[in-house]
Design a protein around this motif. Structure first.
Motif, mmCIF file in Angstrom:
data_model
loop_
_atom_site.group_PDB
_atom_site.id
_atom_site.type_symbol
_atom_site.label_atom_id
_atom_site.label_comp_id
_atom_site.label_asym_id
_atom_site.label_seq_id
_atom_site.Cartn_x
_atom_site.Cartn_y
_atom_site.Cartn_z
ATOM 1 N N GLY A 149 -33.505 -52.217 19.229
ATOM 2 C CA GLY A 149 -33.654 -51.057 19.850
ATOM 3 C C GLY A 149 -34.535 -51.341 21.206
ATOM 4 N N ARG A 165 -38.754 -47.276 23.064
ATOM 5 C CA ARG A 165 -37.795 -47.649 21.871
ATOM 6 C C ARG A 165 -37.418 -46.201 21.508
ATOM 7 N NH1 ARG A 165 -41.039 -49.844 18.110
ATOM 8 N NH2 ARG A 165 -41.238 -51.812 19.584
ATOM 9 N N GLY A 169 -35.633 -44.796 24.473
ATOM 10 C CA GLY A 169 -34.236 -45.772 24.902
ATOM 11 C C GLY A 169 -34.341 -46.160 26.122
#
Ligand code: 3Y8
Ligand code: NAP
Length: 254
Positions: free
Chosen positions: A112, A216, A219
């Motif tokens: 991620g 994370r 994003g």
């Protein structure tokens, strides 16, 4: 065989780990001094005596340790405090004082994560995209002016203290806050500023890791500045290992 002198420690501080070591050392009643460079206006209070300011290079550090009969030097400075760590190795050798470094593992990306590794601040500047973005520079104060080479971006800065000189960036917002930071706090901060990218150092440890988790969750890409090379020295990653070295290891000259 003369008895070993009672330990009299010098801890080079400025990190969460150094503060944790100071607590453990004070709890054991060991004589110790924690040293700060004097970079911030009001460094965290410590349970051991504190000294503030440079030593005057490796020779100054060696003299300081001789004059105070320091028996053990613990370099618990930040992994980017490379000059201090170089001086610690040289100063310890000159003064004949055993040295250990209390470090923390570098952060490693997990699934991620969207990291771009760069070698230094200049590499981070070069890695920024051309189209204007809203970028969080989680680098503190000392290196932000390098980003004036990319004036098209709007930067979110986070300093420990209010700066006496305003940063030389045309478009920036400034948050004054000292860590350790929290995941919720960093998610909220990045959302509030519409952050699209983060620039940070691979400091490791827990005190500044929240921004990685926040990136994370949101994003977001991270420009990760890799650590400078440090001189070879004995290095451990826990307070317990330092205490064990003080009790046993340093006598063996390890
Ligand atoms: C003066 C001592 C403790 C130690 C706390 C850790 C955690 C919070 C996270 C972000 C990243 C950054 C910065 C950061 C963190 C801890 C730790 C850590 C990063 C204090 C402190 C001193 C400093 C110096 C300061 C630097 C700056 C860097 C902010 C105290 C609070 C960005 C590093 O204004 C300035 O000149 C600030 C300079 C070096 C880097 C820079 O280039 O600006 N730390 N930070 C130490 C001295 O004088 O010797 O004031 O209490 C210590 C801590 N800062 O005991 O709780 O363990 O790392 N410090 C980085 O990691 O990139 C903030 O915003 O997400
Ligand atoms: P640096 O560039 O490696 O060191 C520059 C000079 O500052 C050293 O040569 C020394 O001066 C003095 N110095 C540095 N740390 C010192 C200490 N703990 N006690 C006494 N003098 C010190 O150091 P830096 O990167 O500016 O870091 C300064 C402090 O902030 C350190 O305590 C470090 O742990 C802390 N810190 C730094 C960062 C970071 O991102 N760099 C992050 C968190 C905390 P003399 O040569 O005169 O002895």
């Amino acid at each position: 065989m003369p008895a070993a002198p009672r330990p009299n420690l010098l801890i080079l501080g400025g990190t969460t780990e150094a503060s944790a070591l100071a607590v453990a050392v004070a709890a054991r009643g060991l004589a110790a001094t924690l040293s700060y460079a004097g970079r911030t206006a009001a460094p965290r209070a410590q349970p051991v005596p504190v000294r503030i300011g440079g030593f005057g290079g490796a020779a100054g550090l060696a003299d300081w340790m001789r004059e105070r009969a320091i028996t053990h030097l613990i370099d618990a400075t930040h992994p980017f405090a490379a000059r201090m760590s170089e001086h610690a190795v040289a100063g310890a050798r000159q003064a004949g004082v055993p040295l250990i470094a209390l470090g923390r593992p570098a952060w490693r990306p997990v699934s991620g994560d969207r990291w771009t590794h760069v070698p230094d601040i200049a590499g981070a500047v070069a890695a920024l995209p051309s189209p204007p973005e809203r970028i969080m520079l989680a680098l503190g104060r000392m290196h932000v002016d390098a980003f004036a080479a990319r004036p098209q971006h709007r930067y979110l800065l986070r300093f420990v203290d209010n700066p006496s000189i305003l940063p030389g960036l045309p478009h920036h917002d400034l948050v004054v806050d000292r860590g350790p930071f929290t995941e919720d706090g960093d998610v909220a901060l990045m959302r509030a500023h519409g952050i699209q990218r983060i620039v940070c150092k691979n400091a490791g440890g827990t005190g500044a890791a929240a921004k990685l988790a926040a990136a994370r969750i949101l994003g977001l890409p991270v420009v990760m500045i890799d650590r400078p090379t440090l001189p070879p020295r004995l290095e451990v990653e826990t307070v317990a290992a330092v205490l064990d070295w003080i009790d046993h290891g340093a006598d063996r000259g390890v």
